[in-house]
Motif scaffolding. Sequence first.
Motif, mmCIF file in Angstrom:
data_model
loop_
_atom_site.group_PDB
_atom_site.id
_atom_site.type_symbol
_atom_site.label_atom_id
_atom_site.label_comp_id
_atom_site.label_asym_id
_atom_site.label_seq_id
_atom_site.Cartn_x
_atom_site.Cartn_y
_atom_site.Cartn_z
ATOM 1 N N VAL A 1 -3.127 3.084 -3.765
ATOM 2 C CA VAL A 1 -2.603 4.296 -3.560
ATOM 3 C C VAL A 1 -3.443 4.918 -2.553
ATOM 4 C CG1 VAL A 1 -2.509 6.552 -4.825
ATOM 5 C CG2 VAL A 1 -1.837 4.656 -5.864
ATOM 6 N N SER A 2 -2.675 5.249 -1.437
ATOM 7 C CA SER A 2 -3.500 5.706 -0.238
ATOM 8 C C SER A 2 -3.255 7.318 -0.012
ATOM 9 C CB SER A 2 -2.716 5.131 1.116
ATOM 10 O OG SER A 2 -2.863 4.131 1.176
ATOM 11 N N GLY A 3 -4.171 7.965 -0.409
ATOM 12 C CA GLY A 3 -4.294 9.450 -0.418
ATOM 13 C C GLY A 3 -5.015 10.135 0.746
ATOM 14 N N TYR A 4 -4.993 11.422 0.740
ATOM 15 C CA TYR A 4 -5.482 12.047 2.122
ATOM 16 C C TYR A 4 -6.834 12.856 1.649
ATOM 17 C CZ TYR A 4 -1.567 10.318 4.462
ATOM 18 O OH TYR A 4 -0.554 9.451 5.091
ATOM 19 N N VAL A 5 -7.446 12.499 0.613
ATOM 20 C CA VAL A 5 -8.725 13.469 0.322
ATOM 21 C C VAL A 5 -9.966 13.019 1.638
ATOM 22 C CG1 VAL A 5 -10.910 13.303 -1.181
ATOM 23 C CG2 VAL A 5 -8.323 13.062 -2.112
ATOM 24 N N ARG A 6 -10.308 13.966 1.986
ATOM 25 C CA ARG A 6 -11.431 13.735 3.122
ATOM 26 C C ARG A 6 -12.685 14.139 2.165
ATOM 27 N NH1 ARG A 6 -6.773 14.504 5.310
ATOM 28 N NH2 ARG A 6 -6.334 13.698 7.539
ATOM 29 N N VAL A 7 -13.368 12.914 1.966
ATOM 30 C CA VAL A 7 -14.618 13.165 1.096
ATOM 31 C C VAL A 7 -15.709 13.821 1.837
ATOM 32 C CG1 VAL A 7 -13.998 11.412 -0.612
ATOM 33 C CG2 VAL A 7 -15.233 10.625 1.699
ATOM 34 N N ALA A 8 -15.917 13.835 3.238
ATOM 35 C CA ALA A 8 -16.766 14.391 3.897
ATOM 36 C C ALA A 8 -16.723 15.680 4.542
ATOM 37 C CB ALA A 8 -17.184 13.334 5.119
ATOM 38 N N GLU B 1 0.927 -0.955 0.006
ATOM 39 C CA GLU B 1 -0.011 0.135 -0.045
ATOM 40 C C GLU B 1 0.852 1.277 0.075
ATOM 41 O OE1 GLU B 1 -3.521 0.272 2.703
ATOM 42 O OE2 GLU B 1 -2.032 1.886 3.647
ATOM 43 N N LEU B 2 0.988 2.020 -0.864
ATOM 44 C CA LEU B 2 1.928 3.249 -1.074
ATOM 45 C C LEU B 2 1.134 4.250 -0.645
ATOM 46 C CD1 LEU B 2 3.275 2.329 -4.881
ATOM 47 C CD2 LEU B 2 4.282 2.202 -2.739
ATOM 48 N N ARG B 3 1.932 4.985 0.469
ATOM 49 C CA ARG B 3 1.156 6.217 0.892
ATOM 50 C C ARG B 3 1.653 7.397 -0.271
ATOM 51 N NH1 ARG B 3 4.087 10.221 4.515
ATOM 52 N NH2 ARG B 3 2.599 11.692 5.339
ATOM 53 N N ALA B 4 0.549 8.010 -0.841
ATOM 54 C CA ALA B 4 0.988 9.173 -1.797
ATOM 55 C C ALA B 4 0.896 10.368 -1.255
ATOM 56 C CB ALA B 4 -0.359 8.809 -3.050
ATOM 57 N N HIS B 5 1.979 10.887 -1.127
ATOM 58 C CA HIS B 5 2.248 12.022 -0.111
ATOM 59 C C HIS B 5 3.597 12.607 -0.935
ATOM 60 C CE1 HIS B 5 3.204 14.995 2.973
ATOM 61 N NE2 HIS B 5 2.021 15.063 3.200
ATOM 62 N N PRO B 6 3.622 13.870 -1.048
ATOM 63 C CA PRO B 6 4.695 14.773 -1.544
ATOM 64 C C PRO B 6 5.956 14.532 -0.836
ATOM 65 C CG PRO B 6 2.922 16.351 -1.474
ATOM 66 C CD PRO B 6 2.558 15.088 -0.807
ATOM 67 N N GLU B 7 6.026 13.912 0.364
ATOM 68 C CA GLU B 7 7.155 13.639 1.043
ATOM 69 C C GLU B 7 7.651 11.851 0.678
ATOM 70 O OE1 GLU B 7 6.194 14.376 5.320
ATOM 71 O OE2 GLU B 7 5.457 12.513 5.611
ATOM 72 N N GLU B 8 6.855 11.358 0.081
ATOM 73 C CA GLU B 8 7.099 10.237 -0.215
ATOM 74 C C GLU B 8 7.746 10.006 -1.565
ATOM 75 O OE1 GLU B 8 7.338 7.573 1.633
ATOM 76 O OE2 GLU B 8 6.322 8.479 3.542
ATOM 77 N N PRO B 9 8.221 8.971 -1.919
ATOM 78 C CA PRO B 9 8.969 8.748 -3.318
ATOM 79 C C PRO B 9 7.764 8.577 -4.465
ATOM 80 C CG PRO B 9 9.961 7.255 -2.125
ATOM 81 C CD PRO B 9 8.660 7.916 -1.157
ATOM 82 N N VAL B 10 6.437 8.278 -4.078
ATOM 83 C CA VAL B 10 5.509 7.886 -5.309
ATOM 84 C C VAL B 10 4.225 8.948 -4.697
ATOM 85 C CG1 VAL B 10 3.772 6.458 -5.955
ATOM 86 C CG2 VAL B 10 5.789 5.781 -5.710
ATOM 87 N N HIS B 11 3.758 9.696 -5.390
ATOM 88 C CA HIS B 11 2.845 10.991 -5.361
ATOM 89 C C HIS B 11 2.336 11.236 -6.555
ATOM 90 C CE1 HIS B 11 5.785 13.928 -6.502
ATOM 91 N NE2 HIS B 11 6.418 13.280 -5.656
ATOM 92 N N PRO B 12 1.024 12.100 -6.774
ATOM 93 C CA PRO B 12 0.585 12.349 -7.939
ATOM 94 C C PRO B 12 1.447 13.358 -8.859
ATOM 95 C CG PRO B 12 -0.988 12.740 -5.999
ATOM 96 C CD PRO B 12 0.385 12.232 -5.403
ATOM 97 N N GLY B 13 2.485 13.980 -8.165
ATOM 98 C CA GLY B 13 3.305 14.843 -8.914
ATOM 99 C C GLY B 13 4.421 14.280 -9.820
ATOM 100 N N LEU B 14 4.520 12.773 -9.832
ATOM 101 C CA LEU B 14 5.416 12.064 -10.639
ATOM 102 C C LEU B 14 4.973 12.175 -12.112
ATOM 103 C CD1 LEU B 14 5.788 8.604 -8.911
ATOM 104 C CD2 LEU B 14 7.169 10.630 -8.755
#
Length: 262
Positions: free
Chosen positions: A66-73, A31-44
Amino acid sequence: MKLAFSTLGVPGMPVAEVVRLAAEHGYRGVELRAHPEEPVHPGLSSLERADVVEEFKAAGVEILTVSGYVRVAAEGDDEAVSAELAELVKLARDLGARYVRVFPGGGDADGADADATAARRLGAAAPGAADMGVSILLETHDTHSAGADVARIVGTVGHPRIGAIWDVLHTWLAGEDPAASHAVLAPHLGYVQVKDVASADDLTPLPLGAGVLPLAACLDGLDPDAWVCWEYEKRWHPQAAELPALLSAGRDHLLRLGAPKQ
């Protein structure tokens, strides 16, 4: 049972090292944590995404989520939330990941309003996710920690590409019995996230089996082909033991718990 671990447990670790750990310790997915401080994120870039895919493919390890941090509520305009979610879905598609993880994050919003907001946003994102072969999973977390809370939203959406992650810590903190969590989440369940802690007042991650969480009860009744992911929260608890040295014992513990009952 198919096992994965989250890169939340190895913050900042290069992709090649993550893949090596998974392969050497018998974990079939990550499970890849998708955050800018990690190697894998949406900016790749496209090339960088292709390199990640090749690393995993060469080792026979799957990118589960891909584990994002969107808060849908969360309160506020839908547009920014939807745009961020769309980027995560595209990243998952490019990486060949099955899932995108999202949080509820209802904050101080009225419960019914938070449910409606989350269901609306997830429903709007579902067709695009389906077109890309990706499912969006809402995790039992924060304002919707119980399985019943997440199942209520996902059931309202009623789309096969919208499901749930059962984070066993949060349903336990919510006071929900594992059998009750499983019953309401089973129709929507993408996979189970496991972890262990000393108490509700000390959430420092522990080796699996060393704490108080009812892991056996949580895994009881899962499909034999179910994915189970160890989310060791090293990023939030830097004083915790290093995950790599714990991976083999954690794998063995989960496989014992998940073995067919005689």
